[in-house]
Design a protein around this motif. Sequence first.
Motif, PDB file in Angstrom:
ATOM      1  N   ASP A 358      -9.080  -8.656 102.910  1.00 54.70           N
ATOM      2  CA  ASP A 358      -9.113  -9.635 101.823  1.00 54.70           C
ATOM      3  C   ASP A 358      -7.990 -10.633 102.102  1.00 54.70           C
ATOM      4  O   ASP A 358      -6.836 -10.435 101.701  1.00 54.70           O
ATOM      5  N   ALA A 359      -8.335 -11.695 102.834  1.00 53.81           N
ATOM      6  CA  ALA A 359      -7.315 -12.655 103.247  1.00 53.81           C
ATOM      7  C   ALA A 359      -6.662 -13.338 102.055  1.00 53.81           C
ATOM      8  O   ALA A 359      -5.465 -13.644 102.076  1.00 53.81           O
ATOM      9  N   ARG A 360      -7.447 -13.581 101.010  1.00 56.55           N
ATOM     10  CA  ARG A 360      -6.873 -14.204  99.819  1.00 56.55           C
ATOM     11  C   ARG A 360      -5.787 -13.318  99.216  1.00 56.55           C
ATOM     12  O   ARG A 360      -4.728 -13.811  98.787  1.00 56.55           O
ATOM     13  N   ALA A 361      -6.017 -11.996  99.180  1.00 59.57           N
ATOM     14  CA  ALA A 361      -5.013 -11.077  98.635  1.00 59.57           C
ATOM     15  C   ALA A 361      -3.730 -11.129  99.454  1.00 59.57           C
ATOM     16  O   ALA A 361      -2.624 -11.036  98.899  1.00 59.57           O
ATOM     17  N   LEU A 362      -3.848 -11.292 100.770  1.00 58.61           N
ATOM     18  CA  LEU A 362      -2.644 -11.411 101.595  1.00 58.61           C
ATOM     19  C   LEU A 362      -1.904 -12.708 101.284  1.00 58.61           C
ATOM     20  O   LEU A 362      -0.668 -12.734 101.223  1.00 58.61           O
ATOM     21  N   GLY A 363      -2.653 -13.780 101.071  1.00 55.52           N
ATOM     22  CA  GLY A 363      -2.006 -15.033 100.694  1.00 55.52           C
ATOM     23  C   GLY A 363      -1.286 -14.929  99.371  1.00 55.52           C
ATOM     24  O   GLY A 363      -0.161 -15.428  99.216  1.00 55.52           O
ATOM     25  N   LEU A 364      -1.903 -14.248  98.410  1.00 55.69           N
ATOM     26  CA  LEU A 364      -1.252 -14.057  97.118  1.00 55.69           C
ATOM     27  C   LEU A 364      -0.021 -13.163  97.238  1.00 55.69           C
ATOM     28  O   LEU A 364       0.947 -13.329  96.492  1.00 55.69           O
ATOM     29  N   ALA A 365      -0.048 -12.226  98.179  1.00 58.08           N
ATOM     30  CA  ALA A 365       1.134 -11.383  98.405  1.00 58.08           C
ATOM     31  C   ALA A 365       2.308 -12.226  98.897  1.00 58.08           C
ATOM     32  O   ALA A 365       3.463 -11.997  98.502  1.00 58.08           O
ATOM     33  N   VAL A 366       2.026 -13.204  99.748  1.00 58.58           N
ATOM     34  CA  VAL A 366       3.079 -14.111 100.214  1.00 58.58           C
ATOM     35  C   VAL A 366       3.612 -14.939  99.053  1.00 58.58           C
ATOM     36  O   VAL A 366       4.830 -15.131  98.906  1.00 58.58           O
ATOM     37  N   VAL A 367       2.703 -15.437  98.206  1.00 56.08           N
ATOM     38  CA  VAL A 367       3.132 -16.205  97.031  1.00 56.08           C
ATOM     39  C   VAL A 367       4.034 -15.344  96.147  1.00 56.08           C
ATOM     40  O   VAL A 367       5.085 -15.793  95.666  1.00 56.08           O
ATOM     41  N   ALA A 368       3.642 -14.088  95.918  1.00 56.01           N
ATOM     42  CA  ALA A 368       4.427 -13.197  95.064  1.00 56.01           C
ATOM     43  C   ALA A 368       5.803 -12.901  95.647  1.00 56.01           C
ATOM     44  O   ALA A 368       6.772 -12.674  94.909  1.00 56.01           O
ATOM     45  N   LEU A 369       5.915 -12.925  96.968  1.00 53.85           N
ATOM     46  CA  LEU A 369       7.222 -12.742  97.610  1.00 53.85           C
ATOM     47  C   LEU A 369       8.140 -13.945  97.406  1.00 53.85           C
ATOM     48  O   LEU A 369       9.353 -13.857  97.642  1.00 53.85           O
ATOM     49  N   GLY A 370       7.567 -15.062  96.984  1.00 50.91           N
ATOM     50  CA  GLY A 370       8.333 -16.301  96.827  1.00 50.91           C
ATOM     51  C   GLY A 370       7.977 -17.347  97.855  1.00 50.91           C
ATOM     52  O   GLY A 370       8.584 -18.420  97.892  1.00 50.91           O
ATOM     53  N   GLY A 371       6.980 -17.048  98.701  1.00 44.75           N
ATOM     54  CA  GLY A 371       6.606 -17.968  99.761  1.00 44.75           C
ATOM     55  C   GLY A 371       5.581 -19.007  99.365  1.00 44.75           C
ATOM     56  O   GLY A 371       5.109 -19.767 100.212  1.00 44.75           O
ATOM     57  N   GLY A 372       5.212 -19.066  98.080  1.00 44.63           N
ATOM     58  CA  GLY A 372       4.287 -20.064  97.575  1.00 44.63           C
ATOM     59  C   GLY A 372       4.643 -20.415  96.149  1.00 44.63           C
ATOM     60  O   GLY A 372       5.646 -19.935  95.611  1.00 44.63           O
ATOM     61  N   ARG A 373       3.826 -21.234  95.523  1.00 44.33           N
ATOM     62  CA  ARG A 373       4.141 -21.744  94.188  1.00 44.33           C
ATOM     63  C   ARG A 373       3.182 -21.209  93.134  1.00 44.33           C
ATOM     64  O   ARG A 373       1.995 -21.071  93.393  1.00 44.33           O
ATOM     65  N   THR A 374       3.721 -20.942  91.960  1.00 44.57           N
ATOM     66  CA  THR A 374       2.878 -20.711  90.790  1.00 44.57           C
ATOM     67  C   THR A 374       2.974 -21.886  89.822  1.00 44.57           C
ATOM     68  O   THR A 374       2.189 -21.993  88.892  1.00 44.57           O
ATOM     69  N   GLY A 375       3.922 -22.780  90.036  1.00 46.13           N
ATOM     70  CA  GLY A 375       4.075 -24.014  89.268  1.00 46.13           C
ATOM     71  C   GLY A 375       4.318 -25.159  90.225  1.00 46.13           C
ATOM     72  O   GLY A 375       4.807 -24.959  91.344  1.00 46.13           O
ATOM     73  N   ALA A 376       3.973 -26.386  89.816  1.00 44.61           N
ATOM     74  CA  ALA A 376       4.022 -27.534  90.722  1.00 44.61           C
ATOM     75  C   ALA A 376       5.412 -27.781  91.281  1.00 44.61           C
ATOM     76  O   ALA A 376       5.557 -28.257  92.417  1.00 44.61           O
ATOM     77  N   ASP A 377       6.456 -27.466  90.514  1.00 42.31           N
ATOM     78  CA  ASP A 377       7.822 -27.774  90.944  1.00 42.31           C
ATOM     79  C   ASP A 377       8.593 -26.548  91.414  1.00 42.31           C
ATOM     80  O   ASP A 377       9.812 -26.604  91.584  1.00 42.31           O
ATOM     81  N   ASP A 378       7.898 -25.432  91.648  1.00 46.33           N
ATOM     82  CA  ASP A 378       8.577 -24.210  92.084  1.00 46.33           C
ATOM     83  C   ASP A 378       9.217 -24.393  93.450  1.00 46.33           C
ATOM     84  O   ASP A 378       8.649 -25.039  94.349  1.00 46.33           O
ATOM     85  N   ALA A 379      10.400 -23.822  93.620  1.00 42.21           N
ATOM     86  CA  ALA A 379      11.029 -23.768  94.940  1.00 42.21           C
ATOM     87  C   ALA A 379      10.387 -22.650  95.745  1.00 42.21           C
ATOM     88  O   ALA A 379       9.904 -21.657  95.199  1.00 42.21           O
ATOM     89  N   ILE A 380      10.405 -22.798  97.063  1.00 38.10           N
ATOM     90  CA  ILE A 380       9.802 -21.814  97.970  1.00 38.10           C
ATOM     91  C   ILE A 380      10.899 -21.132  98.772  1.00 38.10           C
ATOM     92  O   ILE A 380      11.864 -21.772  99.207  1.00 38.10           O
ATOM     93  N   ASP A 381      10.753 -19.831  98.949  1.00 35.79           N
ATOM     94  CA  ASP A 381      11.617 -19.077  99.855  1.00 35.79           C
ATOM     95  C   ASP A 381      10.927 -19.097 101.217  1.00 35.79           C
ATOM     96  O   ASP A 381       9.934 -18.402 101.443  1.00 35.79           O
ATOM     97  N   HIS A 382      11.445 -19.904 102.141  1.00 37.69           N
ATOM     98  CA  HIS A 382      10.780 -20.078 103.431  1.00 37.69           C
ATOM     99  C   HIS A 382      10.860 -18.846 104.321  1.00 37.69           C
ATOM    100  O   HIS A 382      10.060 -18.694 105.248  1.00 37.69           O
ATOM    101  N   ALA A 383      11.800 -17.952 104.060  1.00 36.95           N
ATOM    102  CA  ALA A 383      12.022 -16.822 104.958  1.00 36.95           C
ATOM    103  C   ALA A 383      11.008 -15.703 104.773  1.00 36.95           C
ATOM    104  O   ALA A 383      10.776 -14.916 105.689  1.00 36.95           O
TER     105      ALA A 383
END
Length: 444
Positions: A358-383
């Motif tokens: 489930d590739a989408r679930a993996l993408g959401l896991a990255v978002v949950a780690l801080g590697g993506g946004r849940t709000g338009a102005d969210d900061a991203i943890d690039h690491a």
Amino acid sequence: MSAEPAPLPQELIRVKRDGARLAPREIGALVAGVASGALSDAQVGAFAMAAFLNGLDRDETVALTAAMTASGVRLDWPDVDGPVLDKHSTGGIGDAVSLLVAPAVAACGGVVPMIAGRGLGHTGGTLDKLDAIPGYVTGPNLDVFVRTVRSAGCAIVGQTAEIAPADRRLYAIRDVTATVESIPLITASILSKKLAAGLSSLVLDVKTGSGAFMATTKRAEALARSLVEVAAGAGLPAVALLTDMDEPLACVAGNALETRHAIEILAGRRSDARLMEVTLALGAEMLLLGGLAPDAASARSALEAAFASGAAAERFALMVAALGGPGDIVERPATHLAAAPIVRAVTPERDGVVSGVDARALGLAVVALGGGRTGADDAIDHAVGLAELAGVGEEVGAARPLATVHARDEADAERAAAAVRAAYRLAASGEPVRRPPLIQERIA
């Protein structure tokens, strides 16, 4: 005779809410309000939702594309030495193709002014990957963008303030209002930026599968045809490839991780068969449309030579330096790219062979780690992110984890590990597993 008064935006939103058709003048008025700020975020979101639910026909989509293109400047390249080419992906997981194909095509004689985007929803964004490079300016002024294209042959940046400003605002609002998947809005968003960049041709990578916005082949094909037809109507030759996103394209997902992975491939220190296959296919289409190769085999050979000789890596290094990044990024990426403090292997609950992801679930896991946004102005943890992702058909177990999690703390790592395990389907070891073709269709 007095000029006809501008229509009220709430009335135009109501028209589309009720499923009626908007005239080009009415769409132009809405887009002008998006660009100027006369429309509030609530009104822009309401229009996006109305368009999402009730659709825009082909003429409305053409009008929206034209209005968003005209909301800013349109670049011209009268004196560059080569055709002005670009590619665009509809987004997925582990898709670092832009970081590879832009410098490779530049090394083959193309000129690539690539206006890229940030992550949308569960997918990664090219600009977020490049933001992981210290000093790299993804939002330069127009002069710097043009100068970099001329000196390096390519530049990957976000929309400058002058290019399609209406789309820039609408893009951000779509990301947080669940209206990303609208085919007309996607079409107008992509093409307005590309038309404003002054391209001579465009290649489109339309993803399909669990990690794509267009999860079904039918929806992906509809988007690809919309893009190619609206581009043609605007005088821009275009080709679309439908590519598989039922699993991550690369074995990594996350901003600094993907950037380093691409750099290692450019430098010849690492390989990634799936990522390179899509890179070469898209790059070959770019060279063919630009008249830089007589046939697909010659185009592919030219790109392979650009990677093998280091010419593509050289173009990437020139681009990074011209846009403010370190001059030795290709030689020493680990010195410059952030690394997460917690790295944990994710072993499966039992041995087996990967039968699905489930590739989408993996993408959401990255978002949950801080590697993506849940709000338009969210900061991203690039690491943060996922690495060493197992692909379909691979045997996994204690000796071969499903992935490694790169996290900011132990709690995040545990949550991500659980998400990764849930995203994988395993069959018994030795059982044959079907893997769909990576490149599924060509639409021209």
